[in-house]
Design a protein around this motif. Structure first.
Motif, mmCIF file in Angstrom:
data_model
loop_
_atom_site.group_PDB
_atom_site.id
_atom_site.type_symbol
_atom_site.label_atom_id
_atom_site.label_comp_id
_atom_site.label_asym_id
_atom_site.label_seq_id
_atom_site.Cartn_x
_atom_site.Cartn_y
_atom_site.Cartn_z
ATOM 1 N N PHE A 1 0.852 -1.180 0.000
ATOM 2 C CA PHE A 1 0.000 0.000 0.000
ATOM 3 C C PHE A 1 0.896 1.241 0.000
ATOM 4 O O PHE A 1 1.775 1.363 0.851
ATOM 5 C CB PHE A 1 -0.889 0.046 1.239
ATOM 6 N N VAL A 2 0.677 2.135 -0.936
ATOM 7 C CA VAL A 2 1.349 3.430 -0.902
ATOM 8 C C VAL A 2 0.365 4.418 -0.297
ATOM 9 O O VAL A 2 -0.718 4.643 -0.839
ATOM 10 C CB VAL A 2 1.802 3.870 -2.304
ATOM 11 N N CYS A 3 0.731 4.974 0.850
ATOM 12 C CA CYS A 3 -0.204 5.729 1.681
ATOM 13 C C CYS A 3 0.226 7.185 1.822
ATOM 14 O O CYS A 3 1.368 7.460 2.215
ATOM 15 C CB CYS A 3 -0.301 5.108 3.078
ATOM 16 N N GLY A 4 -0.676 8.089 1.541
ATOM 17 C CA GLY A 4 -0.393 9.498 1.719
ATOM 18 C C GLY A 4 -0.498 9.904 3.177
ATOM 19 O O GLY A 4 -1.454 9.529 3.867
ATOM 20 N N VAL A 5 0.479 10.635 3.635
ATOM 21 C CA VAL A 5 0.425 11.150 5.014
ATOM 22 C C VAL A 5 -0.700 12.163 5.143
ATOM 23 O O VAL A 5 -1.364 12.263 6.182
ATOM 24 C CB VAL A 5 1.778 11.766 5.402
#
Length: 354
Positions: A75-79
């Protein structure tokens, strides 16, 4: 305009990849989500594209190689919400937010274009993930975010060698080691510069799935399957330079031209018209190191240059750099550079000498 393009086998958009069944077969640390161990890669403004690509390539690669066991779920997750700028001329649009970080067994922190660029939200996110039992991984200068979260205290850690002194200054309770490629403290892992991020990610795969799987991933990436974490970062670290009027300038200039010859402290002291004891004391005060260590480092650096630029056999390199024998060269070269002369030559020779 933000990009949401495929990144080799992972997805820059952060979409889930390689979902499998049978989570019980996963043997790595951290929480195991249905379909495999969840890996959350945190992205924020200023994040570096190279390390993002490394994480996506390693943990988003084909899980079929895992001998039937479920592969990682990436998963690439935005802060924060919305598009994320990178250190390149483009943006990315993460498909996930912090909800996926909460279920991740591994959380990866990427470096930013500026080492001190730590989003205000990030330390709390990392502290909460660590408290839940997630394995926290920093790539390159991502270690500064771990420091801001208080996760480096009392731990052996590393980052890019240029930034190790600053990391140690900001977080004095951390044991910063500038001479390794990566560190593994179990639940906290850190890597040195950009290429060392690959080494650490492969180390994680090796820990979780074994050497055969990690080697297969390395082959797909066309990189060496293993560089030990204890191998030194290749740092250009010359000894302190002295101006022409310095007390030892002429002696050291002479010595640099005679590194292949047997030289004793008595010989050097005589050239300065001093007793050996006085010479050693004043040399340390002037250069910050002992005559022996200065001479050893100069000889190692000469050996490095010869390994890089010539096809001389290791025995001849040893004699030309003042170590006399190949065994003596290997001993001191290994202690200083933390790899063998042969391995160093394979990595850095401009003549492709074997």
């Amino acid at each position: 305009m933000p990009l949401a393009c495929a990144w080799t086998r992972g997805a820059v958009s952060g979409s889930i990849v390689n979902m499998r069944d049978d989570p019980a077969s996963f043997r790595g640390p951290g929480r195991v989500a249905p379909g495999g161990h969840a890996v959350a890669v945190l992205v924020h403004d200023g994040v570096t594209a190279f390390e993002l690509g490394v994480a996506c390539d390693v943990f988003g690669s084909d899980g079929a190689m895992a001998a039937g066991r479920p592969w990682y779920r990436l998963f690439v997750c935005g802060v924060t919400s919305g598009p994320v700028s990178t250190d390149g001329p483009f943006q990315i649009l993460p498909a996930h937010g912090l909800e996926q970080v909460r279920q991740a067994g591994t959380v990866i922190v990427l470096p930013a274009a500026s080492p001190g660029q730590v989003p205000a939200e990030l330390p709390a996110i990392l502290r909460q993930a660590h408290a839940r039992g997630s394995r926290i991984v920093s790539l390159c200068t991502g270690a500064f975010a771990l420091g801001a979260a208080g996760l480096l205290d009392g731990r052996r850690v590393t980052t890019h060698w240029e930034d190790c002194a600053e990391l140690a200054r900001q977080y004095p309770l951390a044991a910063v080691d500038p001479g390794v490629l990566f560190t593994d403290e179990g639940d906290i892992l850190t890597s040195a510069g950009s290429a060392a991020s690959i080494d650490l990610c492969l180390h994680i795969v090796r820990t979780d799935y074994g050497t055969a799987v990690a080697t297969q991933v390395a082959r797909q990436l066309v990189v060496p399957p293993q560089r030990d974490g204890g191998q030194a970062q290749y740092i250009d670290a010359p000894m302190p330079e002295l101006d022409g009027s310095g007390l030892f300038a002429s002696t050291l200039e002479w010595l640099q031209g005679h590194l292949d010859e047997p030289v004793s402290i008595e010989d050097l002291a005589a050239r300065c018209a001093m007793s050996p004891r006085t010479f050693a004391r004043r040399f340390l005060a002037s250069t910050g190191t002992t005559p022996y260590r200065w001479l050893l480092r100069q000889r190692v650096q000469l050996a490095q240059r010869l390994l890089e630029t010539s096809d001389l056999p290791v025995g001849q390199v040893a004699r030309a750099s003042g170590f006399s024998t190949a065994a003596n060269l290997r001993k001191h070269f290994g202690q200083t550079v933390r790899t063998s002369p042969q391995a160093y030559r394979r990595a850095f020779s401009d003549r492709a000498a074997g």
